[in-house]
Design a protein around this motif. Structure first.
Motif, PDB file in Angstrom:
ATOM      1  N   ASN A   1      40.033  47.053  48.199  1.00  0.00           N
ATOM      2  CA  ASN A   1      39.677  48.964  48.199  1.00  0.00           C
ATOM      3  C   ASN A   1      40.966  49.601  47.845  1.00  0.00           C
ATOM      4  OD1 ASN A   1      37.173  48.506  48.082  1.00  0.00           O
ATOM      5  ND2 ASN A   1      36.945  47.792  50.794  1.00  0.00           N
ATOM      6  N   LEU A   2      42.004  49.464  48.863  1.00  0.00           N
ATOM      7  CA  LEU A   2      42.956  50.370  49.239  1.00  0.00           C
ATOM      8  C   LEU A   2      43.456  50.321  47.883  1.00  0.00           C
ATOM      9  CD1 LEU A   2      44.723  49.527  52.010  1.00  0.00           C
ATOM     10  CD2 LEU A   2      43.309  51.784  51.928  1.00  0.00           C
TER      11      LEU A   2
ATOM     12  N   LYS B   1      42.181  50.222  44.661  1.00  0.00           N
ATOM     13  CA  LYS B   1      40.973  50.211  43.835  1.00  0.00           C
ATOM     14  C   LYS B   1      41.237  51.839  44.193  1.00  0.00           C
ATOM     15  CE  LYS B   1      36.528  49.958  42.744  1.00  0.00           C
ATOM     16  NZ  LYS B   1      35.262  49.061  42.484  1.00  0.00           N
ATOM     17  N   ASN B   2      41.711  52.589  44.894  1.00  0.00           N
ATOM     18  CA  ASN B   2      41.739  54.067  45.246  1.00  0.00           C
ATOM     19  C   ASN B   2      42.809  54.809  45.103  1.00  0.00           C
ATOM     20  OD1 ASN B   2      38.897  54.364  46.069  1.00  0.00           O
ATOM     21  ND2 ASN B   2      39.162  54.058  48.311  1.00  0.00           N
ATOM     22  N   ASP B   3      44.015  53.578  44.798  1.00  0.00           N
ATOM     23  CA  ASP B   3      45.123  54.103  44.781  1.00  0.00           C
ATOM     24  C   ASP B   3      45.787  54.274  42.975  1.00  0.00           C
ATOM     25  OD1 ASP B   3      47.589  54.556  45.117  1.00  0.00           O
ATOM     26  OD2 ASP B   3      48.262  53.176  46.132  1.00  0.00           O
ATOM     27  N   ALA B   4      45.644  56.016  42.408  1.00  0.00           N
ATOM     28  CA  ALA B   4      46.032  55.554  41.270  1.00  0.00           C
ATOM     29  C   ALA B   4      47.285  55.386  40.658  1.00  0.00           C
ATOM     30  CB  ALA B   4      45.555  56.951  40.831  1.00  0.00           C
TER      31      ALA B   4
ATOM     32  N   GLU C   1      43.455  46.162  40.285  1.00  0.00           N
ATOM     33  CA  GLU C   1      42.867  45.130  41.376  1.00  0.00           C
ATOM     34  C   GLU C   1      43.137  43.810  41.906  1.00  0.00           C
ATOM     35  OE1 GLU C   1      38.924  45.920  39.833  1.00  0.00           O
ATOM     36  OE2 GLU C   1      38.751  48.206  39.977  1.00  0.00           O
TER      37      GLU C   1
END
Length: 223
Positions: A111-112, A114-117, A122
């Motif tokens: 999740n970290l 995935k939320n890191d542009a 993934e």
């Protein structure tokens, strides 16, 4: 079995730079070896596995259409199919073992990322994420029934261990020219750093954290 009978590969958009079955297999072999040697879970390469599975199915279909199945070349093709099948199966097994070892942390790390542009790769595929969530839930339910309910209220929580990769050492071989320099801690002075020149084809015993980005990009091979 002629060259024209060889199955073609439908390349995923993420693998536009891979144009031949040999390159697909080479890439998969590298990812498999890195996954085996890495102390943590690496980003998923399941799209590559799917490409190889399609290739395996195509080759099996070609073999089944051959009249003389005792030819030497047919036996060689079967041996190659078995090798590729082992490669893909062992890659998946290795990833599942790492997920099972700490599913909650794996989900958190996924999740970290995935939320890191700035880090679009993934950690888990959709199937792996579903497996990790179901495994974590089953583990939590078992822990609840066998341990948690007998503990004081203040202690009724499931701990999530955090792996510390700071001191994990790996042998790594440089595959690309553009790796550049890598900084590592100077063990003689923990407040200082050493700069190592990563020349192509050179091998190093080095902290995994120092080379992790290059391993994930396929620029370094773990040994």
């Amino acid at each position: 079995m002629t060259t024209n009978d060889e199955p073609t590969i439908d390349m995923d958009d993420d693998y536009d730079d891979i144009t031949t079955p040999e390159e697909v297999l080479r890439k998969m072999t590298l990812m498999w070896q890195n996954e085996l040697c890495a102390p943590c879970l690496l980003p998923s390469q399941m799209e590559l596995v799917d490409i190889l599975l399609d290739q395996i199915q195509g080759m099996e279909d070609d073999i089944s259409r051959q009249r003389d199945k005792m030819q030497l070349r047919i036996s060689l093709h079967r041996s190659e199919l078995q090798r590729i099948s082992f490669l893909t199966s062992d890659y998946v097994r290795c990833r599942l073992r790492k997920i099972e070892a700490n599913p909650n942390d794996v989900i958190e790390q996924h999740n970290l990322r995935k939320n890191d542009a700035t880090n679009p790769i993934e950690l888990l595929s959709e199937t792996e994420l579903k497996f990790a969530e179901e495994y974590a839930l089953a583990e939590a339910e078992l822990f609840e029934k066998t341990v948690i309910e007998f503990m004081p209220v203040a202690l009724k929580k499931i701990p999530v261990p955090k792996p510390d990769l700071k001191n994990d050492m790996v042998y790594a071989k440089v595959l690309d020219d553009d790796v550049g320099n890598v900084t590592v801690t100077d063990w003689r002075d923990l407040n200082a750093e050493l700069v190592l020149e990563m020349e192509k084809s050179s091998c190093h015993l080095i902290p995994f954290e120092s080379v992790k980005p290059y391993v994930e990009e396929g620029k370094m091979q773990l040994l």
